[in-house]
Scaffold this motif. Sequence first.
Motif, PDB file in Angstrom:
ATOM      1  N   MET A 152       0.772  -1.109   0.110  1.00  0.00           N
ATOM      2  CA  MET A 152      -0.113   0.057   0.106  1.00  0.00           C
ATOM      3  C   MET A 152       0.959   1.389  -0.033  1.00  0.00           C
ATOM      4  SD  MET A 152      -3.070   1.111  -0.034  1.00  0.00           S
ATOM      5  CE  MET A 152      -4.365  -0.073   0.623  1.00  0.00           C
ATOM      6  N   LYS A 153       1.890   1.079   0.594  1.00  0.00           N
ATOM      7  CA  LYS A 153       2.773   2.304   0.756  1.00  0.00           C
ATOM      8  C   LYS A 153       3.458   2.600  -0.608  1.00  0.00           C
ATOM      9  CE  LYS A 153       6.400   4.161   3.994  1.00  0.00           C
ATOM     10  NZ  LYS A 153       6.992   3.781   5.235  1.00  0.00           N
ATOM     11  N   SER A 168       1.040   4.078  -2.725  1.00  0.00           N
ATOM     12  CA  SER A 168       0.768   5.755  -2.522  1.00  0.00           C
ATOM     13  C   SER A 168       1.966   6.582  -2.899  1.00  0.00           C
ATOM     14  CB  SER A 168       0.418   5.915  -0.976  1.00  0.00           C
ATOM     15  OG  SER A 168       1.801   5.550  -0.192  1.00  0.00           O
ATOM     16  N   LEU A 169       3.468   6.021  -2.688  1.00  0.00           N
ATOM     17  CA  LEU A 169       4.229   6.558  -3.332  1.00  0.00           C
ATOM     18  C   LEU A 169       4.394   6.866  -4.637  1.00  0.00           C
ATOM     19  CD1 LEU A 169       7.232   5.327  -0.961  1.00  0.00           C
ATOM     20  CD2 LEU A 169       6.327   7.518  -1.175  1.00  0.00           C
ATOM     21  N   PHE A 204       1.589   6.940  -6.415  1.00  0.00           N
ATOM     22  CA  PHE A 204       0.526   7.935  -6.916  1.00  0.00           C
ATOM     23  C   PHE A 204       1.079   9.280  -6.709  1.00  0.00           C
ATOM     24  CE2 PHE A 204      -3.516   9.631  -7.255  1.00  0.00           C
ATOM     25  CZ  PHE A 204      -3.856  10.222  -6.090  1.00  0.00           C
ATOM     26  N   PHE A 205       1.815   9.584  -5.664  1.00  0.00           N
ATOM     27  CA  PHE A 205       2.234  10.993  -5.406  1.00  0.00           C
ATOM     28  C   PHE A 205       3.394  11.267  -6.603  1.00  0.00           C
ATOM     29  CE2 PHE A 205       0.029  10.832  -1.740  1.00  0.00           C
ATOM     30  CZ  PHE A 205       0.589  10.163  -0.521  1.00  0.00           C
ATOM     31  N   LEU A 207       1.327  11.956  -9.650  1.00  0.00           N
ATOM     32  CA  LEU A 207       0.732  13.442  -9.442  1.00  0.00           C
ATOM     33  C   LEU A 207       1.508  14.442  -9.926  1.00  0.00           C
ATOM     34  CD1 LEU A 207      -1.901  13.230  -6.707  1.00  0.00           C
ATOM     35  CD2 LEU A 207      -2.331  13.980  -8.849  1.00  0.00           C
ATOM     36  N   PHE A 208       2.812  14.349  -8.927  1.00  0.00           N
ATOM     37  CA  PHE A 208       3.946  15.448  -9.210  1.00  0.00           C
ATOM     38  C   PHE A 208       4.502  15.485 -10.613  1.00  0.00           C
ATOM     39  CE2 PHE A 208       5.684  18.700  -6.940  1.00  0.00           C
ATOM     40  CZ  PHE A 208       7.149  18.784  -7.423  1.00  0.00           C
ATOM     41  N   SER A 216       2.329  17.661 -13.082  1.00  0.00           N
ATOM     42  CA  SER A 216       2.831  19.081 -12.880  1.00  0.00           C
ATOM     43  C   SER A 216       4.082  19.286 -13.260  1.00  0.00           C
ATOM     44  CB  SER A 216       2.623  19.275 -11.459  1.00  0.00           C
ATOM     45  OG  SER A 216       3.459  18.932 -10.834  1.00  0.00           O
ATOM     46  N   SER A 217       4.563  20.574 -13.629  1.00  0.00           N
ATOM     47  CA  SER A 217       5.630  20.859 -14.324  1.00  0.00           C
ATOM     48  C   SER A 217       6.630  21.206 -13.400  1.00  0.00           C
ATOM     49  CB  SER A 217       5.365  22.100 -15.275  1.00  0.00           C
ATOM     50  OG  SER A 217       5.211  23.230 -14.404  1.00  0.00           O
ATOM     51  N   CYS A 218       7.679  20.258 -13.190  1.00  0.00           N
ATOM     52  CA  CYS A 218       8.883  20.698 -12.407  1.00  0.00           C
ATOM     53  C   CYS A 218       9.619  21.811 -12.995  1.00  0.00           C
ATOM     54  CB  CYS A 218       9.704  19.623 -12.357  1.00  0.00           C
ATOM     55  SG  CYS A 218       9.137  18.146 -11.576  1.00  0.00           S
TER      56      CYS A 218
END
Lengths: 256, 400
Positions: free
Chosen positions: B1-2, B5-6, B8-9, B12-13, B16-18
Amino acid sequence: MRSERPHRVHRHTHLGGIGRNHLYDNYLSPLDYTGFTAGYVFLAESPTHDETARISILKLVGLNLTSAKNPKKNGEFIDMELEAAFGCHFNRTWSNSSGGGNQNGRLRVALGGLAGLHLGGTYSSRNGNNPAQGRLAADLSFSSIAEYGFRLWQQRWLWRTQLDLPLAGVMFSPQYGQTYYEIFELGHTNHNVCLTYFGNAPSMRALSTLSLPFGRNRLSVGIHLNYRQSHLNHLKRHAWNSMFVLGYTRTFKFFD
Amino acid sequence: MKRISLAFFSLLFAISSCITSDEFEVSPRGDFEALWKIIDERYCFFDFKREEYGLDWQEVHNRYSHRVHNSLSERALFQILAKMTRELRDGHVNLRTPFDVGRYAEWYESYPSNYSDSLERKYLGTALQHQIAGNLKYRVLRNNVGYVRCASFMNDIGEGNLHEVMLYLSACDGLIIDVRHNGGGRLSAAMDLASSFCNAPLVVGYISHKTGTGHADFSSPKAITLKPAKGLRWQKPVVVLANRRTYSAANAFVMFMKALPNVTFVGDRTGGGSGMPFSSELPGGWSIRFSASPIYDRHMQHTEFGIEPDQKISISSADFSRGIDTILECAISMLAKEAHSSNKAKFEEDIEKTTVSSNEDHRTPTQRTLRGRTVENIVKASLSHDENLPKGGSRKSVGQ
């Protein structure tokens, strides 16, 4: 007569951490600085009424200090970031427990928003008239929490993950070549308060912990990722902060 | 699960544009390209210098680029990069390395010094003959002329220090402020000193800053207003002495003083340096300083290449060999002559007051004013001041 179930359950989590920070601010330098970071995070969660309430309140305070070096190790950034956030979440809980308060298989998902305030600055050891960059920002974030309680090795484990994504806000920024002397001594401002959104300030915070009971408290271990970025007035900045955190959670139960 | 989630994060990141830095390789080529780009995007005098002497920064890149290759030694690379920065003809542009500082010095090396520390010692006298308040050395010279030597603006000048200097010299008929060989320092220190000669807020210049990476991306210039000092303020004639080594914040000081009515600027053209410098660094670890924020005079003219004196004068070889500072002597003579004229006007005023019994003022306009001031003001108020004098201290400041 005291009721069997607490009317309010407050959870206070204190986390301290160490890790790496990756700093870049082209007002100070065109180079990336990396180095050691240490931080503290405080979380306070409280349902509005009882444990099954759908609305909960979250308060968060974070402090972070970083010492970072340039690639040649002859320049140093000292960075400090203080943040405070307040918000609420709408909770949904699924449980396959067999009653009696057993938390085995209990999943909570919370969605909501946070209003945050950020204060910080970066000092460069080698610059003259641009020795430091200050930061002041306020933002509204989308916030989500997933929490899963389960039994393992006769212990009640709790995995909790929070993800915050700033959506909009305001942020202070000097102009591309503007000195702080011009802003604060001469009083010449020039669009120094900028509107931010996910496009020009894509940032996020993720906090994931795994905890188990320890006496009356819970010990927690996890990771904290706090990625702050902005691109305002042609000034680009990022602070990619990754910390391993360790701490504890105290639960306060209030009865009538 | 961990792990899920990582992931997933991370996803998501990643969506977005770094925001990332420019990639420069750590090599002589990387240093060259980084230096050129930093200057190209942040230097503030490209348009002015293109008009003055045809500076073309892209052409400079083309001319120097083929000389740089990754097998260059550090010192060889330094020679090339330092020479490239000298194309900017700017004393504020410095390439700093552990073994040398690349700099442009023709703004003073090609001209007579017009200053000598041995002459300064002669006029200031021994330690018992002059006083020191903060950065300022001062004494009374012959003909009752006050002399203030300000060799640097690197440190702030406390308001209390300025008050004491003005008080000590208040009986003098005129004042000389000597900023020759003053290489600058804090712009706020220059403003603090100039504020002792100003009675009302006065626009003495303008400042602008870059708003983007283009050569013409500048903000609208905004006024720099000189505010009167809270302590004692000088009301009598002032002569400012400067030379080619009067640079940066000292150049700005001369610019501020030229906007004031009682001030005459004597000596040689200043060295200039009107851009407030920023610092940056190269991938190899060397640092670069450059002019980033232009300051204009009150007529919106650049003073990057200096300010012309009202009376141009040099120290002659004959005077120097006799231990005479020609420039300082000229200033003393000017102020003594001015004091003589002022005293004569005062004498005539006193005579007139004793003979005229009516309240009407029968003086001619010439008698009533001298260099824009009333005769009464000259006599009564050699100094003016605010009641609430601060007890010293320094102000926030910025270097130039």
